[in-house]
Design a protein around this motif. Structure first.
Motif, PDB file in Angstrom:
ATOM      1  N   MET A   1       0.812  -1.185   0.000  1.00  0.00           N
ATOM      2  CA  MET A   1       0.000   0.000   0.000  1.00  0.00           C
ATOM      3  C   MET A   1       0.862   1.258   0.000  1.00  0.00           C
ATOM      4  N   LEU A   2       1.975   1.244   0.726  1.00  0.00           N
ATOM      5  CA  LEU A   2       2.853   2.412   0.757  1.00  0.00           C
ATOM      6  C   LEU A   2       3.459   2.677  -0.620  1.00  0.00           C
ATOM      7  N   LYS A   3       3.804   1.616  -1.318  1.00  0.00           N
ATOM      8  CA  LYS A   3       4.356   1.778  -2.660  1.00  0.00           C
ATOM      9  C   LYS A   3       3.297   2.351  -3.602  1.00  0.00           C
ATOM     10  N   GLU A   4       2.082   1.868  -3.478  1.00  0.00           N
ATOM     11  CA  GLU A   4       0.994   2.386  -4.311  1.00  0.00           C
ATOM     12  C   GLU A   4       0.749   3.861  -4.012  1.00  0.00           C
ATOM     13  N   LEU A   5       0.749   4.223  -2.736  1.00  0.00           N
ATOM     14  CA  LEU A   5       0.572   5.622  -2.358  1.00  0.00           C
ATOM     15  C   LEU A   5       1.699   6.467  -2.929  1.00  0.00           C
ATOM     16  N   ASP A   6       2.923   5.983  -2.822  1.00  0.00           N
ATOM     17  CA  ASP A   6       4.073   6.692  -3.377  1.00  0.00           C
ATOM     18  C   ASP A   6       3.910   6.900  -4.882  1.00  0.00           C
ATOM     19  N   ASN A   7       3.493   5.859  -5.586  1.00  0.00           N
ATOM     20  CA  ASN A   7       3.293   5.965  -7.037  1.00  0.00           C
ATOM     21  C   ASN A   7       2.217   6.986  -7.386  1.00  0.00           C
ATOM     22  N   LEU A   8       1.111   6.960  -6.665  1.00  0.00           N
ATOM     23  CA  LEU A   8       0.026   7.902  -6.921  1.00  0.00           C
ATOM     24  C   LEU A   8       0.468   9.339  -6.647  1.00  0.00           C
ATOM     25  N   LEU A   9       1.198   9.523  -5.565  1.00  0.00           N
ATOM     26  CA  LEU A   9       1.692  10.863  -5.246  1.00  0.00           C
ATOM     27  C   LEU A   9       2.660  11.341  -6.322  1.00  0.00           C
ATOM     28  N   GLY A  10       3.516  10.449  -6.801  1.00  0.00           N
ATOM     29  CA  GLY A  10       4.472  10.791  -7.838  1.00  0.00           C
ATOM     30  C   GLY A  10       3.808  11.193  -9.142  1.00  0.00           C
ATOM     31  N   GLN A  11       2.613  10.662  -9.381  1.00  0.00           N
ATOM     32  CA  GLN A  11       1.863  10.983 -10.592  1.00  0.00           C
ATOM     33  C   GLN A  11       0.866  12.114 -10.364  1.00  0.00           C
ATOM     34  N   ALA A  12       0.861  12.666  -9.160  1.00  0.00           N
ATOM     35  CA  ALA A  12      -0.103  13.704  -8.768  1.00  0.00           C
ATOM     36  C   ALA A  12      -1.530  13.227  -9.040  1.00  0.00           C
ATOM     37  N   ASP A  13      -1.779  11.977  -8.725  1.00  0.00           N
ATOM     38  CA  ASP A  13      -3.077  11.351  -8.960  1.00  0.00           C
ATOM     39  C   ASP A  13      -3.949  11.543  -7.726  1.00  0.00           C
ATOM     40  N   THR A  14      -5.122  12.114  -7.921  1.00  0.00           N
ATOM     41  CA  THR A  14      -6.009  12.369  -6.791  1.00  0.00           C
ATOM     42  C   THR A  14      -6.524  11.077  -6.148  1.00  0.00           C
ATOM     43  N   ALA A  15      -6.288   9.940  -6.761  1.00  0.00           N
ATOM     44  CA  ALA A  15      -6.638   8.664  -6.134  1.00  0.00           C
ATOM     45  C   ALA A  15      -5.850   8.467  -4.842  1.00  0.00           C
ATOM     46  N   ALA A  16      -4.753   9.209  -4.685  1.00  0.00           N
ATOM     47  CA  ALA A  16      -3.972   9.152  -3.441  1.00  0.00           C
ATOM     48  C   ALA A  16      -4.829   9.584  -2.246  1.00  0.00           C
ATOM     49  N   ILE A  17      -5.743  10.501  -2.481  1.00  0.00           N
ATOM     50  CA  ILE A  17      -6.614  10.980  -1.402  1.00  0.00           C
ATOM     51  C   ILE A  17      -7.494   9.831  -0.901  1.00  0.00           C
ATOM     52  N   ALA A  18      -8.141   9.149  -1.829  1.00  0.00           N
ATOM     53  CA  ALA A  18      -9.017   8.035  -1.458  1.00  0.00           C
ATOM     54  C   ALA A  18      -8.224   6.913  -0.800  1.00  0.00           C
ATOM     55  N   LEU A  19      -7.066   6.605  -1.347  1.00  0.00           N
ATOM     56  CA  LEU A  19      -6.234   5.551  -0.772  1.00  0.00           C
ATOM     57  C   LEU A  19      -5.846   5.898   0.662  1.00  0.00           C
ATOM     58  N   PHE A  20      -5.456   7.145   0.889  1.00  0.00           N
ATOM     59  CA  PHE A  20      -5.090   7.572   2.238  1.00  0.00           C
ATOM     60  C   PHE A  20      -6.289   7.459   3.173  1.00  0.00           C
TER      61      PHE A  20
END
Length: 60
Positions: A1-20
């Protein structure tokens, strides 16, 4: 999950909000107080700062 969050943040993907939001409890356990800062940065769409915060906590 941390890697996925890192990837989403790196892509400036708003899906990071939902994941968090979905994994807040787990992230608090894994990251401790840093999770509060990370959550604030993500909610403000400051994905670059959030990624730096995540990397700071994950670095040995």
């Amino acid at each position: 999950m941390l890697k996925e969050l890192d990837n989403l943040l790196g892509q400036a993907d708003t899906a990071a909000i939902a994941l968090f939001e979905i994994h807040t409890a787990t992230l608090k356990t894994a990251l401790g107080p840093v999770s509060e800062t990370l959550g604030q940065q993500i909610s403000l769409f400051d994905f670059e700062a959030a990624r730096k915060t995540l990397h700071t906590r994950l670095s040995p």
